[in-house]
Write an enzyme that holds these catalytic residues in place. Structure first.
Site, mmCIF file in Angstrom:
data_model
loop_
_atom_site.group_PDB
_atom_site.id
_atom_site.type_symbol
_atom_site.label_atom_id
_atom_site.label_comp_id
_atom_site.label_asym_id
_atom_site.label_seq_id
_atom_site.Cartn_x
_atom_site.Cartn_y
_atom_site.Cartn_z
ATOM 1 N N GLU A 197 -0.519 -2.796 5.902
ATOM 2 C CA GLU A 197 0.725 -2.585 6.618
ATOM 3 C C GLU A 197 1.803 -2.051 5.676
ATOM 4 O O GLU A 197 2.995 -2.118 5.978
ATOM 5 C CB GLU A 197 1.189 -3.894 7.276
ATOM 6 C CG GLU A 197 1.615 -5.004 6.323
ATOM 7 C CD GLU A 197 0.468 -5.856 5.813
ATOM 8 O OE1 GLU A 197 -0.681 -5.370 5.872
ATOM 9 O OE2 GLU A 197 0.694 -6.973 5.352
ATOM 10 N N ASP A 214 7.008 -2.521 4.048
ATOM 11 C CA ASP A 214 5.946 -3.465 4.446
ATOM 12 C C ASP A 214 6.420 -4.194 5.709
ATOM 13 O O ASP A 214 7.600 -4.572 5.828
ATOM 14 C CB ASP A 214 5.692 -4.472 3.317
ATOM 15 C CG ASP A 214 4.497 -5.365 3.625
ATOM 16 O OD1 ASP A 214 3.357 -4.864 3.511
ATOM 17 O OD2 ASP A 214 4.720 -6.537 4.021
#
Lengths: 264, 434
Positions: B343, B300
């Site tokens: 993301e 992430d």
């Protein structure tokens, strides 16, 4: 009872079905005394007449017809056929245009020619005038005979005027022979086979043929049975019977029974 | 036989070509049959003539011969008769036979018969005055009788010869008909051969080529090529095969494009979550079946919301794309990378232990942290990432990803920009619970 009636009915029907057509047949006889119904012309004449009678019976048998034979003079046959008194006329007819206008003709049954017949003594006498071989073409101013209503007589009548011929008519062959024997005619013009039929019973050396055999002017050719003009079905049946007789040899057996030579 | 070489035959329809051939055959064979029928007619006419005219004529000649023979026999009877009556009888028969139309119609026979009759008549006359006349003239009679016998033979032969003309014509016609039948049969055979050759050359062989082309037709193979066919129908099928191949290629391209759209993320071109799960699950099953090491990971981007807020979403997209490319460049060919959402990224490392995967993940983290990403407006940004790894050699993919996600959370909690491994004991505990 019903069975009996049925049997009777069937027998009656069979009799009706089996009843053949009845034909009246005229047979030419040589002598006038035999020319009557029921007379035994066949036995009396033999030869050509017996042949004609046997031929008529065989044709009738093959046509499944019941024939009533009647012996008549030559001159009565053609008018009888024309008037429907006879269905078939066994007169040994040469086929000529004049006759074809009056009656119909079957297939040929044999062939014939004509010839002069005379006494031997007469020939010797006439040879001085007409040469050693007396012939019809050269005859002038003589007496000639023939059968009435015959083709030979018709021809003689056609030339008689131009050649100064004196003609005598005989009703039968026997009468023609009598004319010669009695010296009433010098020669008779006759069909060969018919003349032979009578001469075979005569004493040899009295009569003889003279001149060449004749075919022209309707004097020779095929010989036929006469029928009524409008009886085409009968004519076809008769022709069929004649052809069948030729094919299976019956015709020739009849010939050999009656003649020592061939007529064809 | 190449029909294409025949002017005007190229491109002709197969049906018309064979109809033309059949018409030629029918016409030619019909002509032969007509000739045979004409021959048969001639034979029938000749036999009809033989039956209706010649045979009666032969019979007429035979009758004439028989009459002449009878004339000779009766002449013998004239000479041999013992009585005047029988001699006269024989003489009458001689006259009758000599006068018979069948004799008179034949000139030679008529003349001889007339001569015979005159001779016999003359002897008869002489016998009236000369008792030895028959002895005197017997030798002359024998010569005449011999002439009659010769005439009988001649007439018989003449009659038989009449049939020769008709029979010769029948024989000649039948002989000719035999050749015509042979020619007709040869013609039938020739046409059949020609038909079979044309059938093989222009229908069977092209169909076999088409069959082979269809059986090997695929997008991997080039479009099949054919020699130009003489038959329009075959040529049309060959062209249709080319069009079919082009259609297959086009369909394959569309399929690949659709597959790309269905399996990959539209922004980063990485495998999307659904497809990653399918591929990863299959690889996981394979590794567990063969008891091979396998590790999964979750990554992430750190503070990505702030990046979006500060630089805009377009910049965020550029960053995502740049890091996706960095992942592809950093990891091995066999490693699986997927955009898990926003993301977040997911990884699967086949044949890789947790320690080995840690090295790979650490390499990525370091390179990402030092990677200057240029934005379109010329500014440069750097983005760090937190990565959680978990051993997946036991348990399901979802469980392994959950533990990797827990490790990722632990990395975030510890201060971000780091790689954290999920504890192995927890994995076994969870597996035992299952």
């Amino acid at each position: 009872m019903r069975f009996l009636l049925l049997v009777l009915l069937l027998c009656g029907a069979r009799w009706v079905v089996a009843q053949p057509n009845e034909l009246h047949v005229a047979l030419w006889v040589a002598e006038a005394k035999t020319a009557r119904p029921g007379s035994d012309g066949e036995r009396q004449n033999g030869g050509l007449y017996q042949f004609n009678a046997q031929l008529a019976r065989e044709i009738c048998r093959r046509m499944k017809a019941r024939c009533v034979m009647e012996n008549v003079l030559f001159g009565e046959i053609l008018p009888g056929v024309e008037a429907r008194l006879f269905d078939l006329g066994f007169g040994n007819y040469l086929r000529t245009p004049e006759r074809e206008k009056r009656v119909a003709f079957s297939e040929s049954i044999w062939n014939s020619s004509s010839r002069l017949l005379g006494r031997v003594a007469n020939k010797r006498r006439l040879s001085a005038r007409f040469g050693p071989d007396v012939a019809l073409d050269g005859l002038r101013d003589v007496r000639l005979g023939g059968i009435a209503e015959s083709r030979q007589m018709a021809y003689l009548e056609s030339i008689a005027g131009a050649r100064g011929l004196t003609l005598s008519k005989a009703r039968t062959m026997a009468e023609a022979i009598a004319l010669l024997r009695d010296g009433e005619v010098d020669y008779c013009l006759l069909p060969m086979l018919t003349a032979y039929e009578l001469l075979r019973h005569e004493t040899p050396g009295i009569f003889e043929f003279s001149g060449p055999p004749l075919l022209d002017h309707g004097l020779g050719g095929s010989v036929h049975i006469a029928l009524a003009k409008d009886s085409e079905a009968l004519r076809l049946a008769v022709n069929q019977a004649i052809l069948a007789m030729r094919a299976d040899g019956t015709y020739h057996r009849l010939l050999h029974q009656n003649f020592p030579f061939s007529l064809e | 036989m190449n029909l294409s070489a025949i002017p005007g035959f190229h491109g002709i329809r197969a049906g018309r070509a064979f109809a033309l051939l059949a018409a030629c055959f029918v016409l030619t064979f019909g002509a032969m049959v007509t000739l045979l029928v004409l021959d048969q007619q001639r034979v029938l006419e000749a036999t009809g003539h033989l039956q209706e005219q010649t045979v009666p004529e032969i019979i007429r000649y035979q009758r004439l011969a028989r009459n002449l023979e009878q004339l000779r026999q009766e002449g013998e009877r004239v000479f041999s008769a013992h009585t005047p009556q029988s001699r006269q009888q024989a003489m009458f028969v001689v006259m009758l036979v000599a006068s018979h139309p069948s004799v008179l119609e034949h000139p030679e026979s008529a003349a001889l018969a007339r001569e015979t009759e005159r001779f016999l008549n003359d002897v008869m006359y002489r016998s009236a005055t000369d008792s030895k006349a028959f002895v005197t003239y017997h030798e002359e009679w024998q010569r005449l009788a011999a002439r009659l016998s010769v005439q009988v033979d001649d007439v018989s032969i003449q009659g038989i010869n009449l049939a020769n003309g008709d029979l010769n014509e029948v024989a000649a016609t039948m002989g000719l008909a035999r050749y015509k039948v042979a020619a007709a049969l040869g013609l039938v055979g020739l046409f059949l051969l020609l038909f079979l050759v044309l059938l093989r050359k222009h229908l069977i062989e092209p169909l076999q080529r088409i069959d082979r082309a269809l059986s090997t037709l695929s997008v991997e193979q080039p479009s099949p090529t054919f020699q130009p066919s003489a038959m329009r129908e075959i040529h049309a099928v060959e062209e249709a095969i080319g069009e079919l191949h082009a259609s297959l290629v086009q369909n394959e391209k569309a399929r690949v494009a659709l597959e790309e759209l269905a399996n990959n993320d539209g922004l980063t071109r990485l495998t999307n979550r659904r497809h990653f799960m399918l591929l990863a699950d299959a690889e996981l099953l394979r590794a567990q079946r063969y008891e091979r090491p396998v590790t999964v990971g979750m990554a992430d981007l750190d503070h990505f919301k702030n990046l979006n807020d500060g630089y805009g979403h377009a910049a965020g997209d550029i960053v995502l794309c740049a890091l996706a490319q960095l992942m592809r460049d950093t990891f091995r060919q066999s490693d699986m990378i997927g955009r898990y959402g926003g993301e977040e990224f997911a990884f699967l490392f086949p044949e890789t232990s947790l320690v080995e995967a840690h090295v790979l993940a650490e390499r990525l983290r370091v390179r990402a942290a030092g990677y200057n990403i240029e934005l379109p407006d010329g500014r440069t940004v750097r983005v760090s990432m937190s990565i959680g790894l978990a051993d997946a050699s036991t348990g399901s993919l979802e469980m392994a990803l959950n533990r990797a996600d827990d490790a990722l959370y632990e990395a975030k909690r510890q201060g971000r920009n780091r790689v954290v491994q999920a504890p192995v004991g927890e994995q076994r505990l969870l597996a035992d619970d299952l």
